[in-house]
Design a protein around this motif. Sequence first.
Motif, PDB file in Angstrom:
ATOM      1  N   HIS A 112       7.201   5.938 -17.720  1.00  0.00           N
ATOM      2  CA  HIS A 112       7.346   6.768 -15.745  1.00  0.00           C
ATOM      3  C   HIS A 112       8.806   7.515 -16.500  1.00  0.00           C
ATOM      4  N   CYS A 113       9.966   7.134 -16.817  1.00  0.00           N
ATOM      5  CA  CYS A 113      10.983   7.907 -16.376  1.00  0.00           C
ATOM      6  C   CYS A 113      10.960   9.348 -17.538  1.00  0.00           C
ATOM      7  N   ILE A 114      10.317   9.245 -18.007  1.00  0.00           N
ATOM      8  CA  ILE A 114      10.175  10.645 -19.140  1.00  0.00           C
ATOM      9  C   ILE A 114       9.313  11.621 -18.452  1.00  0.00           C
ATOM     10  N   ALA A 115       7.952  10.737 -17.244  1.00  0.00           N
ATOM     11  CA  ALA A 115       7.137  12.004 -17.108  1.00  0.00           C
ATOM     12  C   ALA A 115       7.984  12.285 -15.464  1.00  0.00           C
ATOM     13  N   PHE A 116       8.597  11.452 -14.542  1.00  0.00           N
ATOM     14  CA  PHE A 116       9.034  11.434 -13.631  1.00  0.00           C
ATOM     15  C   PHE A 116      10.867  12.985 -13.978  1.00  0.00           C
ATOM     16  N   ALA A 117      11.355  13.189 -15.510  1.00  0.00           N
ATOM     17  CA  ALA A 117      12.026  13.740 -15.426  1.00  0.00           C
ATOM     18  C   ALA A 117      11.777  15.406 -15.972  1.00  0.00           C
ATOM     19  N   ASN A 118      10.504  15.079 -15.629  1.00  0.00           N
ATOM     20  CA  ASN A 118       9.862  16.823 -15.650  1.00  0.00           C
ATOM     21  C   ASN A 118      10.574  17.471 -15.305  1.00  0.00           C
ATOM     22  N   CYS A 119      10.824  16.864 -14.028  1.00  0.00           N
ATOM     23  CA  CYS A 119      10.849  17.294 -12.258  1.00  0.00           C
ATOM     24  C   CYS A 119      12.348  17.918 -12.562  1.00  0.00           C
ATOM     25  N   GLY A 120      12.895  17.171 -13.067  1.00  0.00           N
ATOM     26  CA  GLY A 120      14.683  17.621 -13.389  1.00  0.00           C
ATOM     27  C   GLY A 120      14.392  18.569 -14.235  1.00  0.00           C
ATOM     28  N   ILE A 121      13.715  18.864 -15.446  1.00  0.00           N
ATOM     29  CA  ILE A 121      14.413  19.459 -16.515  1.00  0.00           C
ATOM     30  C   ILE A 121      13.485  20.680 -16.379  1.00  0.00           C
ATOM     31  N   LYS A 136       0.862  -0.779  -0.095  1.00  0.00           N
ATOM     32  CA  LYS A 136       0.021  -0.079  -0.087  1.00  0.00           C
ATOM     33  C   LYS A 136       0.592   1.498   0.053  1.00  0.00           C
ATOM     34  N   THR A 137       2.134   1.127   1.266  1.00  0.00           N
ATOM     35  CA  THR A 137       3.014   2.672   0.589  1.00  0.00           C
ATOM     36  C   THR A 137       3.287   3.048  -0.071  1.00  0.00           C
ATOM     37  N   PHE A 138       3.765   2.182  -1.287  1.00  0.00           N
ATOM     38  CA  PHE A 138       4.551   2.244  -2.285  1.00  0.00           C
ATOM     39  C   PHE A 138       3.952   2.775  -3.621  1.00  0.00           C
ATOM     40  N   LEU A 139       3.522   2.241  -3.777  1.00  0.00           N
ATOM     41  CA  LEU A 139       2.543   3.578  -5.303  1.00  0.00           C
ATOM     42  C   LEU A 139       1.966   4.062  -4.962  1.00  0.00           C
ATOM     43  N   THR A 140       0.903   4.669  -3.373  1.00  0.00           N
ATOM     44  CA  THR A 140       0.234   5.407  -2.986  1.00  0.00           C
ATOM     45  C   THR A 140       1.159   6.745  -3.315  1.00  0.00           C
ATOM     46  N   VAL A 141       1.929   6.031  -2.133  1.00  0.00           N
ATOM     47  CA  VAL A 141       3.284   7.490  -2.341  1.00  0.00           C
ATOM     48  C   VAL A 141       3.458   7.989  -3.119  1.00  0.00           C
ATOM     49  N   GLN A 142       3.838   6.810  -3.956  1.00  0.00           N
ATOM     50  CA  GLN A 142       4.463   7.446  -4.939  1.00  0.00           C
ATOM     51  C   GLN A 142       3.628   8.085  -6.358  1.00  0.00           C
ATOM     52  N   ILE A 143       2.114   8.306  -5.996  1.00  0.00           N
ATOM     53  CA  ILE A 143       1.083   8.804  -6.257  1.00  0.00           C
ATOM     54  C   ILE A 143       0.293  10.261  -6.275  1.00  0.00           C
ATOM     55  N   MET A 144       1.134  10.285  -4.866  1.00  0.00           N
ATOM     56  CA  MET A 144       0.770  11.705  -3.968  1.00  0.00           C
ATOM     57  C   MET A 144       2.214  12.512  -4.212  1.00  0.00           C
ATOM     58  N   CYS A 145       3.547  12.170  -4.305  1.00  0.00           N
ATOM     59  CA  CYS A 145       4.114  12.965  -4.599  1.00  0.00           C
ATOM     60  C   CYS A 145       4.895  13.691  -6.060  1.00  0.00           C
ATOM     61  N   VAL A 146       4.031  12.589  -7.258  1.00  0.00           N
ATOM     62  CA  VAL A 146       3.797  13.202  -8.651  1.00  0.00           C
ATOM     63  C   VAL A 146       2.563  14.119  -8.887  1.00  0.00           C
ATOM     64  N   SER A 147       1.597  13.698  -8.017  1.00  0.00           N
ATOM     65  CA  SER A 147       0.532  15.107  -7.575  1.00  0.00           C
ATOM     66  C   SER A 147       0.960  16.216  -7.087  1.00  0.00           C
ATOM     67  N   ALA A 148       1.592  16.348  -5.757  1.00  0.00           N
ATOM     68  CA  ALA A 148       2.708  17.346  -5.202  1.00  0.00           C
ATOM     69  C   ALA A 148       2.880  17.871  -5.933  1.00  0.00           C
ATOM     70  N   SER A 149       4.285  16.829  -6.919  1.00  0.00           N
ATOM     71  CA  SER A 149       5.603  17.833  -8.046  1.00  0.00           C
ATOM     72  C   SER A 149       3.836  19.227  -9.257  1.00  0.00           C
ATOM     73  N   VAL A 150       3.303  18.531  -9.299  1.00  0.00           N
ATOM     74  CA  VAL A 150       2.076  19.139 -10.469  1.00  0.00           C
ATOM     75  C   VAL A 150       1.822  19.669  -9.707  1.00  0.00           C
ATOM     76  N   PHE A 151       1.068  19.691  -8.173  1.00  0.00           N
ATOM     77  CA  PHE A 151       0.172  21.163  -7.682  1.00  0.00           C
ATOM     78  C   PHE A 151       0.960  22.213  -6.934  1.00  0.00           C
ATOM     79  N   THR A 152       2.785  21.794  -7.472  1.00  0.00           N
ATOM     80  CA  THR A 152       3.573  22.533  -6.866  1.00  0.00           C
ATOM     81  C   THR A 152       3.576  24.119  -8.090  1.00  0.00           C
ATOM     82  N   LEU A 153       3.645  23.118  -9.196  1.00  0.00           N
ATOM     83  CA  LEU A 153       3.849  23.886 -10.596  1.00  0.00           C
ATOM     84  C   LEU A 153       2.692  24.869 -10.878  1.00  0.00           C
TER      85      LEU A 153
END
Length: 258
Positions: free
Chosen positions: A225-234, A3-20
């Motif tokens: 997934h790598c392409i999407a997560f790379a957006n935070c570093g680009i 439960k933790t891994f995928l839930t935290v993954q979605i939460m962190c992705v959403s947090a990065s998008v909302f931060t934008l």
Amino acid sequence: MCKTFLTVQIMCVSASVFTLIAIAVDRYYAVVHPTSSGVTMAGLRYILVGVWVAAAGTSVPEGLVLTSTTYQGVYTSDGQVMTTCDEVWPGPYYHAGYALSLFATSYLIPLSVVAVLYVRISRRLWYRPNPGASRNRAPAVNSNELYVSYNSRSDTVTTHIPTAAQSQSVHLQRKLQVIRMLLIVVVVFALSWLPLHILTVVSFFANLTNDTVIIMYHYVFPSIHCIAFANCGINPIIYGYYNNNLRKGLYQLFRKSS
């Protein structure tokens, strides 16, 4: 862990998008409404809490349906009993509804909000008069636009002051540079996250064969997934490339450290 891994993954992705979105709103008020009081420290805390609360809300359904399943009599290549982390939804419509809502809240709505704000910022920058400009006089010259030349034969140093036309050209180039940066940020965000959301939605509604599912989850999904997560570093690289002050600051920092 299931439960933790995928839930935290979605939460962190959403947090990065909302931060934008939060960054875009802050820039909008700084450029379009510069006379406003801006964001206070208390307001900043509320924004940070709001970003993470909203991000946690998008991941709650995933955490509720994730279940660890053990298949007795089925073993892995190293001889252990196979255990998988599966999503157990009350019905197929719940799963499809969650996929569409995640697509809307983590992609369509943020992309629309950021695009609209950056378009308004670009329009304000484009139509904003140059500093010091008026109907009856040439624009004031910025000290950063002055340049110096040295004549080795006469051993003299000459300071060159740009003309009004040159000063106008410099301000125009700066406006175009900022507008180009904002456009690239929006386009990179759209292109980085679109493949992941498209395949996620398609996988729910398309009738895929077992071989296709295996290929998608073993090869296609990790790549996008790598392409999407790379957006935070680009994004920091884009901001640094178009920000002269940031480049100068980093250069001075590296010089001091070396």
